[in-house]
Write an enzyme that holds these catalytic residues in place. Structure first.
Site, mmCIF file in Angstrom:
data_model
loop_
_atom_site.group_PDB
_atom_site.id
_atom_site.type_symbol
_atom_site.label_atom_id
_atom_site.label_comp_id
_atom_site.label_asym_id
_atom_site.label_seq_id
_atom_site.Cartn_x
_atom_site.Cartn_y
_atom_site.Cartn_z
ATOM 1 N N GLY A 8 0.835 -1.196 0.000
ATOM 2 C CA GLY A 8 0.000 0.000 0.000
ATOM 3 C C GLY A 8 0.868 1.243 0.000
ATOM 4 O O GLY A 8 2.032 1.211 -0.427
ATOM 5 N N SER A 9 0.329 2.319 0.519
ATOM 6 C CA SER A 9 1.038 3.602 0.447
ATOM 7 C C SER A 9 2.101 3.716 1.551
ATOM 8 O O SER A 9 2.048 2.988 2.547
ATOM 9 C CB SER A 9 0.031 4.741 0.584
ATOM 10 O OG SER A 9 -0.570 4.673 1.859
ATOM 11 N N GLU A 61 5.593 -3.462 0.943
ATOM 12 C CA GLU A 61 5.753 -3.117 -0.478
ATOM 13 C C GLU A 61 4.963 -1.837 -0.690
ATOM 14 O O GLU A 61 3.734 -1.850 -0.661
ATOM 15 C CB GLU A 61 5.237 -4.251 -1.347
ATOM 16 C CG GLU A 61 6.014 -5.538 -1.135
ATOM 17 C CD GLU A 61 5.386 -6.707 -1.865
ATOM 18 O OE1 GLU A 61 5.143 -6.579 -3.078
ATOM 19 O OE2 GLU A 61 5.121 -7.724 -1.224
ATOM 20 N N CYS A 105 1.879 0.372 -8.880
ATOM 21 C CA CYS A 105 2.988 0.871 -8.052
ATOM 22 C C CYS A 105 4.195 1.136 -8.920
ATOM 23 O O CYS A 105 4.903 2.122 -8.750
ATOM 24 C CB CYS A 105 3.311 -0.121 -6.936
ATOM 25 S SG CYS A 105 3.672 -1.785 -7.506
HETATM 26 P P1 NAD Z 1 -3.413 2.506 1.347
HETATM 27 O O1 NAD Z 1 -2.097 2.514 2.033
HETATM 28 O O2 NAD Z 1 -4.348 3.604 1.583
HETATM 29 O O3 NAD Z 1 -4.217 1.168 1.731
HETATM 30 C C1 NAD Z 1 -3.664 -0.107 1.569
HETATM 31 C C2 NAD Z 1 -4.394 -1.084 2.461
HETATM 32 O O4 NAD Z 1 -4.137 -0.752 3.830
HETATM 33 C C3 NAD Z 1 -5.912 -1.088 2.306
HETATM 34 O O5 NAD Z 1 -6.381 -2.408 2.434
HETATM 35 C C4 NAD Z 1 -6.363 -0.246 3.493
HETATM 36 O O6 NAD Z 1 -7.678 -0.530 3.870
HETATM 37 C C5 NAD Z 1 -5.368 -0.684 4.546
HETATM 38 N N1 NAD Z 1 -5.160 0.240 5.666
HETATM 39 C C6 NAD Z 1 -5.446 1.554 5.740
HETATM 40 N N2 NAD Z 1 -5.043 2.051 6.937
HETATM 41 C C7 NAD Z 1 -4.487 1.024 7.629
HETATM 42 C C8 NAD Z 1 -3.858 0.901 8.903
HETATM 43 N N3 NAD Z 1 -3.732 1.946 9.732
HETATM 44 N N4 NAD Z 1 -3.376 -0.307 9.267
HETATM 45 C C9 NAD Z 1 -3.469 -1.367 8.439
HETATM 46 N N5 NAD Z 1 -4.051 -1.308 7.212
HETATM 47 C C10 NAD Z 1 -4.547 -0.133 6.813
HETATM 48 O O7 NAD Z 1 -3.078 2.337 -0.193
HETATM 49 P P2 NAD Z 1 -4.088 2.337 -1.441
HETATM 50 O O8 NAD Z 1 -4.545 3.730 -1.705
HETATM 51 O O9 NAD Z 1 -5.129 1.284 -1.214
HETATM 52 O O10 NAD Z 1 -3.103 1.828 -2.610
HETATM 53 C C11 NAD Z 1 -2.285 2.668 -3.340
HETATM 54 C C12 NAD Z 1 -0.845 2.612 -2.846
HETATM 55 O O11 NAD Z 1 -0.348 1.279 -2.828
HETATM 56 C C13 NAD Z 1 0.094 3.391 -3.748
HETATM 57 O O12 NAD Z 1 0.989 4.129 -2.957
HETATM 58 C C14 NAD Z 1 0.842 2.294 -4.500
HETATM 59 O O13 NAD Z 1 2.095 2.666 -5.016
HETATM 60 C C15 NAD Z 1 0.944 1.248 -3.449
HETATM 61 N N6 NAD Z 1 1.228 -0.054 -4.049
HETATM 62 C C16 NAD Z 1 2.472 -0.608 -3.883
HETATM 63 C C17 NAD Z 1 2.765 -1.836 -4.473
HETATM 64 C C18 NAD Z 1 4.123 -2.485 -4.328
HETATM 65 O O14 NAD Z 1 4.214 -3.657 -4.605
HETATM 66 N N7 NAD Z 1 5.151 -1.768 -3.921
HETATM 67 C C19 NAD Z 1 1.793 -2.480 -5.241
HETATM 68 C C20 NAD Z 1 0.555 -1.882 -5.392
HETATM 69 C C21 NAD Z 1 0.270 -0.661 -4.788
#
Ligand code: NAD
Length: 467
Positions: free
Chosen positions: A216-217, A238, A272
């Site tokens: 995620g982010s 990641e 990503c």
């Molecule tokens: P996000 O970080 O907002 O959410 C990711 C996940 O985390 C979701 O399931 C969300 O519900 C959960 N989440 C939110 N707050 C949390 C917390 N406090 N504790 C635990 N889980 C929590 O990201 P997004 O907007 O869903 O996805 C986009 C981001 O993901 C972009 O930054 C992208 O680059 C990244 N990404 C990285 C990869 C990689 O392999 N490096 C792959 C795909 C996406």
């Protein structure tokens, strides 16, 4: 292996949340909103299931191969549902299902082996690999199935059980995938939980979890690492990327333009490892901008279920707002929209594919991750300047170099500070490669055998040699 219960934890009818179709902005279904208090029981069952699942690697392989077959057979149900909640064109959803099955097969065939330690002492040292226990997996909404399988396939193959939480924007295809796979696994080996925060935060800090694997982010990744610190669980992160594509002065612009365009715009730029910045030699700048802008103006944008669509909507309203914000700032900073630059005047979360020229390097669309169908193109005068700019952010996921002289391109690629670099391509990953962002783009290594070991702990036994 027997199956007695569906893999999804139960939820009452009352606790449900709406799932929207990004092509319309309307709700089309609901998912269970599980309460954080339910996690004690879920993780407890995952622990019980682990005691059996960890014992027999041959049975695990067989079960994961059966699961791969089941996923493939369910493609006609999974792919349209994925497109409906995520927005991507249907062909890309089918590709995601295929990749999910392929990943299960890949890890089903991996064996960590036993390694001997030989250091001249009269002692036989042996490294045997042991699973960790219940794994918490958290994934975002851009590739819900593929990223879920990147978590559960190596974790399960290693002998762990998994509690996986998809994004609340895309819970449905993952729940269906969980049901399909659970038919091939013992109960509670894979559990899907769905709901809004603080469900994820409570899952990653649960004392019964031994490995937290998160995609995620970057800001959420930081919170996840802090949460997991409570029980000192292993953490694999990641995170976001801001990959640069550096075009060399011998690049054949027309020859690479399609590939470069799709490296930036596939899945509406919500990748990503998408190309998120292009650096072009000043001499070729106008041609590069025009080649990309032409494709952005002519690509067919529409609902993912429409067979003519090549680009779908942005997944959700807040992501659309983020894309609008970065674009508006860039235009206010003096950039020019060579294509797009605005929302599309239709229902749903559609943004016109956008190519930005003359963008100041300090503008947020260059320094931050836009994660949408907006691509800044920047000119450079010296190659050192381009490499320095490519490396000049806190991100370090991927990067690419584009040119005709492959040896020279490889020399430049070698200077990129990131986990994976490509020449004349971008974001094409092998299941067998290590996947590891550097700097703020990640912690730990996923993918290939490294992904398997990332879900195992070494157990070392020393015994004297026979005399
Ligand atoms: P996000 O970080 O907002 O959410 C990711 C996940 O985390 C979701 O399931 C969300 O519900 C959960 N989440 C939110 N707050 C949390 C917390 N406090 N504790 C635990 N889980 C929590 O990201 P997004 O907007 O869903 O996805 C986009 C981001 O993901 C972009 O930054 C992208 O680059 C990244 N990404 C990285 C990869 C990689 O392999 N490096 C792959 C795909 C996406």
């Amino acid at each position: 292996m027997p199956t007695r219960r569906p893999c999804r934890a139960p939820a009452t009818r009352r606790e449900r949340f709406a799932v929207l179709d990004p092509a319309t902005g309307d709700a089309f279904d609901e998912a269970p909103g599980q309460r954080p208090e339910e996690l004690d029981a879920v993780v407890g069952r995952a622990h019980e299931a682990w005691l059996g699942w960890r014992t027999d690697s041959h049975a695990r392989s067989e079960a994961l191969l059966a699961a791969a077959d089941a996923v493939e057979a369910a493609g006609a149900g999974l792919a349209p549902l994925l497109t409906r909640e995520q927005g991507k064109p249907l062909a890309e959803s089918y590709a995601e299902v295929a990749r999910t099955a392929a990943r299960l097969r890949y890890f089903a065939a991996l064996d960590p082996g036993i390694q001997q330690i030989r250091d001249g002492r009269p002692v036989r040292g042996e490294i045997r690999w042991r699973p960790l226990g219940p794994v918490a997996a958290i994934v975002p909404w851009n590739f819900p199935l593929q990223l879920a399988s990147a978590k559960f396939a190596p974790a399960l193959a290693a002998g762990n059980t998994v509690v996986l939480k998809p994004s609340p924007f895309t819970p449905l295809a993952t729940r269906l995938l969980g049901s399909v796979i659970s038919a091939a696994l013992p109960e509670d080996v894979l559990t899907i939980v769905t709901g809004h925060e603080p469900l994820g935060a409570r899952l990653v800090s649960h004392p019964g979890i031994r490995h937290v694997t998160f995609t995620g982010s970057i800001p959420t990744g930081r919170a996840v690492a802090q949460g997991a610190a409570a029980s000192l669980a292993r953490v694999t992160l990641e995170l976001g990327g801001n990959d640069a594509a550096v075009l060399l002065d011998d690049v054949d612009v027309e020859r690479i333009a399609d590939r470069l365009f799709w490296a930036a715009f596939r899945n509406c730029g919500q990748v990503c490892m998408a190309v998120k910045r292009v650096y072009a030699p000043a001499r070729l700048y106008t041609r590069v901008v025009e080649a990309l802008a032409h494709r952005a103006r002519t690509v067919v944008v529409g609902a993912g279920l429409d067979p003519d669509s090549r680009l779908g909507p942005v997944n959700n309203a807040s992501q659309l707002a983020r894309v609008e914000r970065h674009t508006a700032r860039a235009l206010a900073d003096g950039a020019r929209a060579a294509a797009g630059g605005h929302r599309l005047d239709r229902p749903g979360y559609f943004f016109a594919p956008t190519v930005l020229a003359d963008v100041p390097p300090a503008s947020s669309v260059v320094t931050d991750e836009q994660f949408g169908p907006v691509l800044p193109v920047l000119p450079y005068r010296s190659l050192d300047e381009a490499v320095e700019a490519a490396n000049g952010t806190g991100f370090g996921l991927g990067g690419s170099v584009w040119g005709t002289d492959l040896d020279r391109a490889e020399e430049v690629a070698d200077r990129l500070e990131c986990g994976t670099a490509w020449i004349n391509h971008h974001a094409e990953l092998s299941l067998a490669q290590p996947f590891a962002g550097i700097k703020e783009s990640g912690v730990g290594v996923a993918g290939g055998p490294w992904g398997l070991y990332g879900n195992l702990r070494p157990f070392v036994v020393h015994r004297p040699e026979e005399t």
